[in-house]
Write a protein that holds these residues in place. Structure first.
Motif, short mmCIF file in Angstrom:
data_model
loop_
_atom_site.label_atom_id
_atom_site.label_comp_id
_atom_site.label_asym_id
_atom_site.label_seq_id
_atom_site.Cartn_x
_atom_site.Cartn_y
_atom_site.Cartn_z
N PHE A 14 15.27 -84.74 24.55
CA PHE A 14 16.80 -85.17 24.84
C PHE A 14 17.21 -86.47 23.90
N LEU A 15 16.30 -87.22 23.90
CA LEU A 15 16.83 -88.52 22.85
C LEU A 15 16.93 -88.01 21.53
N HIS A 16 15.89 -87.11 20.95
CA HIS A 16 15.89 -86.71 19.54
C HIS A 16 17.33 -86.24 19.38
N TRP A 17 17.68 -85.07 20.12
CA TRP A 17 18.88 -84.31 19.75
C TRP A 17 20.29 -85.33 19.95
N LEU A 21 21.92 -86.17 16.35
CA LEU A 21 23.30 -85.38 16.25
C LEU A 21 24.28 -86.49 16.29
N SER A 22 24.50 -87.53 17.08
CA SER A 22 25.50 -88.61 17.12
C SER A 22 25.01 -89.44 15.73
N ILE A 23 23.93 -89.75 15.19
CA ILE A 23 23.98 -90.46 14.03
C ILE A 23 24.70 -89.64 12.89
N ILE A 24 24.36 -88.35 12.94
CA ILE A 24 24.98 -87.55 11.92
C ILE A 24 26.44 -87.58 12.01
N THR A 25 26.92 -87.46 12.94
CA THR A 25 28.46 -87.56 13.33
C THR A 25 29.13 -89.02 12.91
N LEU A 26 28.20 -89.92 13.32
CA LEU A 26 28.73 -91.39 12.92
C LEU A 26 28.76 -91.71 11.62
N ILE A 27 27.91 -91.20 10.87
CA ILE A 27 27.76 -91.29 9.31
C ILE A 27 28.91 -90.45 8.64
N ALA A 28 29.19 -89.61 8.98
CA ALA A 28 30.24 -88.57 8.71
C ALA A 28 31.72 -89.51 8.98
N GLY A 49 29.11 -95.92 18.74
CA GLY A 49 27.95 -96.48 18.27
C GLY A 49 27.29 -97.67 19.21
N ILE A 50 28.11 -98.23 19.77
CA ILE A 50 27.54 -99.50 20.71
C ILE A 50 26.81 -98.76 22.05
N ILE A 51 27.62 -97.54 22.58
CA ILE A 51 27.04 -97.17 23.84
C ILE A 51 25.79 -96.27 23.19
N LEU A 52 25.64 -95.76 21.94
CA LEU A 52 24.28 -94.95 21.50
C LEU A 52 23.18 -96.25 21.40
N PHE A 53 23.69 -97.23 21.29
CA PHE A 53 22.55 -98.38 20.68
C PHE A 53 21.57 -98.45 22.09
N VAL A 54 22.14 -98.24 23.22
CA VAL A 54 21.45 -98.51 24.49
C VAL A 54 20.34 -97.50 24.35
N PHE A 55 20.72 -96.07 24.13
CA PHE A 55 19.75 -95.16 24.06
C PHE A 55 18.82 -95.39 22.87
N ILE A 56 19.31 -95.75 21.65
CA ILE A 56 18.37 -95.98 20.70
C ILE A 56 17.43 -96.99 21.00
N LEU A 57 17.69 -98.11 21.43
CA LEU A 57 16.85 -98.97 22.00
C LEU A 57 15.66 -98.71 23.06
N TYR A 58 16.23 -97.92 23.89
CA TYR A 58 15.04 -97.37 24.95
C TYR A 58 14.06 -96.47 24.05
N LEU A 175 9.11 -77.12 14.62
CA LEU A 175 10.66 -77.15 15.16
C LEU A 175 10.85 -76.55 16.55
N LYS A 176 9.95 -75.58 16.83
CA LYS A 176 9.97 -74.88 18.17
C LYS A 176 9.87 -75.86 19.27
N ARG A 177 8.77 -76.77 19.01
CA ARG A 177 8.24 -77.79 20.10
C ARG A 177 9.50 -78.84 20.34
N MET A 178 10.36 -79.06 19.10
CA MET A 178 11.25 -80.05 19.35
C MET A 178 12.56 -79.21 19.92
N LEU A 179 12.39 -77.88 20.13
CA LEU A 179 13.72 -77.33 20.73
C LEU A 179 13.25 -77.06 22.06
N GLY A 180 11.94 -77.42 22.55
CA GLY A 180 11.51 -77.33 24.04
C GLY A 180 10.94 -75.85 24.14
N LYS A 181 10.64 -75.14 22.95
CA LYS A 181 9.91 -73.76 23.33
C LYS A 181 8.36 -73.95 23.29
#
Ligand code: HEM
Ligand code: HEM
Length: 181
Positions: A14-17, A21-28, A49-58, A175-181
């Motif tokens: 959950f945290l990885h994706w 994906l949020s970081i990629i979007t925020l860079i763009a 970015g600030i809301i995401l910071f909470v998840f990043i810190l965790y 990759l499958k493992r990071m996709l939960g398979k």
């Protein structure tokens, strides 16, 4: 002891994706809004970015406590070292993005707010110009934020190429493992 071997936990996935994906979007969005001076996007970019910071810190604290997931099988030493370096760059980079952004905005006198909810007051003069509270801190934050843009784009590209190499060339479960398979 590492708690993640052949399977990633739901929280890791959950945290990885969410963060990835949020970081990629925020860079763009960050590059687009600053290149084209789209001022309306600034508060949205900052708030997310600030809301995401909470998840990043965790996530960073969790990773430091639990250690890194074990590779799915045996690889050449240089491959393991390279992927470790990139994972560290990605983790530290995601942490430094919001910190440098808040330094730039807060110390620059623009304030820090999440969708209008003020965490640090802005410091505008009568003409509506931001007066920096600490110009050096704001400049360091700005420079760091810009450099991170380039460093992280390279690290993310290498990371994605690595993930596809595992999937298409090694044909393993990385990759499958990071996709939960
Ligand atoms: C959390 C993830 C974040 C990412 C991935 C991110 C990424 C970026 C990128 C790539 C840029 C373009 C930099 C350039 O000019 O080359 C940018 C611009 C900017 N970001 Fe962020 N950012 C994040 C969070 C934040 C936060 C939390 C704030 C402030 C509270 C912030 C404030 C800004 C500002 C003010 C700019 C425009 C700078 C300018 O006009 O030169 N960012 N961001
Ligand atoms: C969108 C494309 C992406 C793909 C396909 C992808 C794929 C993967 C895969 C397969 C792994 C597991 C590696 C292993 O088992 O050793 C992984 C781990 C990781 N990825 Fe990504 N990733 C992507 C984007 C990102 C982004 C944008 C970031 C950070 C900005 C990121 C940060 C990480 C980190 C820190 C790890 C280590 C495990 C963890 O702490 O969660 N990834 N990624």
């Amino acid at each position: 002891m590492n708690k993640e071997n052949q399977k990633m936990t739901g929280m890791t996935i959950f945290l990885h994706w969410l963060i990835g994906l949020s970081i990629i979007t925020l860079i763009a969005v960050g590059l687009y809004m600053s290149e084209n001076e789209v001022w309306d996007l600034y508060p949205i970019h900052k708030s997310i970015g600030i809301i995401l910071f909470v998840f990043i810190l965790y996530r960073v604290i969790r990773r430091l406590i639990r250690g890194w997931p074990e590779p799915v099988s045996q690889y050449a030493k240089h491959e393991i070292v390279l992927s470790k370096i990139i994972h560290w760059v990605l983790l530290i980079g995601t942490l430094m993005f919001p910190i440098s952004g808040m330094m730039m905005s807060g110390a620059g006198g623009h304030g820090i707010a999440v969708f209008g909810f003020e965490l640090l007051a802005s410091n505008y003069n009568a003409a509506g110009e931001a007066i920096a509270l600490n110009p050096t801190l704001a400049e360091v934050g700005h420079e760091t934020h810009e450099i991170l843009g380039t460093v992280m784009m390279i690290a993310i590209a290498l990371h994605i190429i690595g993930a596809w190499k595992h999937h298409l060339v090694d044909k393993d479960n990385t990759l499958k493992r990071m996709l939960g398979k």
